[in-house]
Design a protein around this motif. Structure first.
Motif, short mmCIF file in Angstrom:
data_model
loop_
_atom_site.label_atom_id
_atom_site.label_comp_id
_atom_site.label_asym_id
_atom_site.label_seq_id
_atom_site.Cartn_x
_atom_site.Cartn_y
_atom_site.Cartn_z
N TYR A 227 0.86 -1.18 0.00
CA TYR A 227 0.00 0.00 0.00
C TYR A 227 0.89 1.23 0.00
O TYR A 227 2.05 1.18 0.42
CB TYR A 227 -0.93 0.04 1.22
N GLY A 228 0.37 2.32 -0.48
CA GLY A 228 1.12 3.57 -0.49
C GLY A 228 0.98 4.30 0.83
O GLY A 228 -0.08 4.26 1.47
N ARG A 229 2.07 4.97 1.24
CA ARG A 229 2.01 5.75 2.48
C ARG A 229 0.92 6.80 2.43
O ARG A 229 0.34 7.17 3.46
CB ARG A 229 3.36 6.44 2.72
N ASP A 230 0.61 7.31 1.24
CA ASP A 230 -0.41 8.35 1.09
C ASP A 230 -1.74 7.80 0.57
O ASP A 230 -2.67 8.57 0.33
CB ASP A 230 0.09 9.44 0.14
N ASP A 231 -1.84 6.51 0.41
CA ASP A 231 -3.05 5.89 -0.13
C ASP A 231 -4.02 5.56 1.01
O ASP A 231 -4.18 4.41 1.41
CB ASP A 231 -2.69 4.62 -0.91
N VAL A 232 -4.66 6.59 1.54
CA VAL A 232 -5.57 6.39 2.67
C VAL A 232 -6.76 5.51 2.31
O VAL A 232 -7.13 4.63 3.09
CB VAL A 232 -6.02 7.76 3.24
N PRO A 233 -7.41 5.68 1.14
CA PRO A 233 -8.50 4.77 0.78
C PRO A 233 -8.05 3.31 0.76
O PRO A 233 -8.77 2.42 1.22
CB PRO A 233 -8.93 5.25 -0.60
#
Length: 421
Positions: A227-233
């Protein structure tokens, strides 16, 4: 002597306080535009950090902002009868002095204790550190400092600039942590309400001074998730998948994910570095030796580490070539012990089997049912972490910062349940 600290959460302001008290000129740079007030989560301060906070003159404020959580109701997955626990016995059994407080409240208290004597620069970040102490910033003009300290957390920018990519030093210990804010009526004042299943634990709590409740989630994964550090969804979807079907209460908490004003998600990772210092740069707290968020006592460890670093610099008259090795020697045993304690706590808090779930519930029931004396003895016998931290000592640097001084005992944190460290 000019010292730059990166990070204004917990370790940074505590370090700044003691450095200023020892006569150093201190600047703190913080990436966030203001003190972080993004929901936060509960952290435990045990005797080492409580003693240091008392010396800083802020203990009354810390105790005033304590969460006051004194009860726990524990539900095992697939059972209807909960276990009710007197948390005051649990905390009393692991440490003679203990305060549970929201991390954001603690950060604000430490900041207030330093803001008149320390220069704070918000909404800026370090972009480069030269071998001569020349520091470049995103916004401010370059400046030279005699020493630079990274107190900027597990994903430290200073560590990356000086030591290299985080992946070289991080070790995933098999679990993830998430925290979210919910309307206050989801929680009960003074009570921690948790649901435990194989490989997953979810809890919720609130306090009188909070406008919201906090839900905390711990779950196991055999491998690191993508997952991406900024991928909150994407992070929220991973959380839903991990906890779907644990309990109807937990499902209701998860229904608030799209409306929550604050959300945090990260792996539970330990940092393992051979040294925290290079040249005129050193690291303190999670930036240098995070034992694992939520399970390793990192907040108390950070407070102690900041106190020791400032004291060793004062003792060495600012000579970092003497102070940094002394700081690392003083903290090495505490850090090693906290790493081991974190691995043990993770197994207990997030059981790997139904037997482990049952053992957690039965152990909690027994400790709560026994009188205070026997329950304290049982906790100390059962917990390596309690024995380790109860023997923690650091020098009394205020007595004579340029002499050998004498040790005083700081009895540390043995882990306490679901408070995030």
């Amino acid at each position: 002597m000019r010292i730059l600290i990166s990070g204004a959460s917990v370790a940074g302001p505590v370090l700044a306080y003691w450095l200023a008290r020892h006569g150093f000129s201190v600047t703190v740079v913080e990436r966030a535009p203001t003190l972080r007030k993004t929901g936060g989560h509960a952290v435990d301060l045990f005797r080492p950090a409580v003693d240091i906070s008392e010396q800083m003159g802020v203990l009354a404020r810390v105790e005033e902002r304590a969460t006051g959580t004194s009860r726990m109701t524990l539900h095992r997955e697939g059972t209807r009868r909960p276990v009710r626990v007197d948390l005051s016995k649990v905390f009393g059994g692991t440490s003679e002095r203990h305060v549970e407080i929201m991390r954001d409240d603690l950060s604000e208290i430490y900041y207030d204790a330093t803001r008149d004597d320390v220069k704070y620069v918000f909404d800026d970040s370090i972009t480069a550190i030269g071998p001569d102490g020349q520091v470049r910033f995103e916004k401010a003009a370059p400046r030279r400092f005699d020493l630079i300290v990274g107190a900027d957390g597990l994903h430290s920018n200073v560590r990356r600039l000086v030591f290299g990519d985080e992946s070289r030093f991080s070790e995933f210990i098999g679990a993830y942590l998430a925290v979210m804010s919910l309307p206050s009526d989801y929680g009960r004042d003074g009570e921690l309400h948790i649901h435990v299943g194989v490989g997953r634990t979810a809890g919720i709590y609130t306090a009188r001074h909070l406008d919201e409740a906090r839900a905390l989630f711990l779950f196991r994964s055999p491998c690191e998730l993508e997952y991406g550090r900024d991928d909150v969804p994407g992070q929220k979807e991973l959380l839903r998948t991990a906890f779907r079907g644990l309990d109807a209460d937990v499902d209701r908490w998860l229904d608030e994910l799209e409306r929550t004003p604050a959300f945090y998600f990260d792996s539970i990772t330990q940092l393992r570095m051979d040294t925290w210092s290079r040249g005129t740069v050193t690291l303190v707290g999670d930036a240098g030796y995070c034992p694992g968020p939520a399970v390793g006592g990192s907040t108390s460890l950070a407070v102690v580490g900041a106190y020791v670093l400032a004291g060793e610099l004062a003792r060495a008259g600012g000579d970092h070539e003497r102070a940094f090795p002394a700081y690392e020697r003083a903290m090495a045993e505490h850090v090693r012990g906290s790493r081991a304690a974190a691995l043990s706590a993770a197994k207990t808090l997030v059981p790997t089997s139904r037997l482990g779930v049952s053992g957690l519930a039965q152990g909690a029931r027994l400790i709560s049912a026994l009188p205070a004396g026997p329950s304290r003895a049982l906790l100390r016998l059962a917990s390596n972490t309690a024995r380790l931290h109860n023997s923690m000592t650091v020098e009394d640097y205020l007595r004579s910062p340029t002499a050998s001084g004498g040790p005083f005992t700081l009895t540390g944190d043995a882990g306490s349940g679901l408070a995030v460290e």
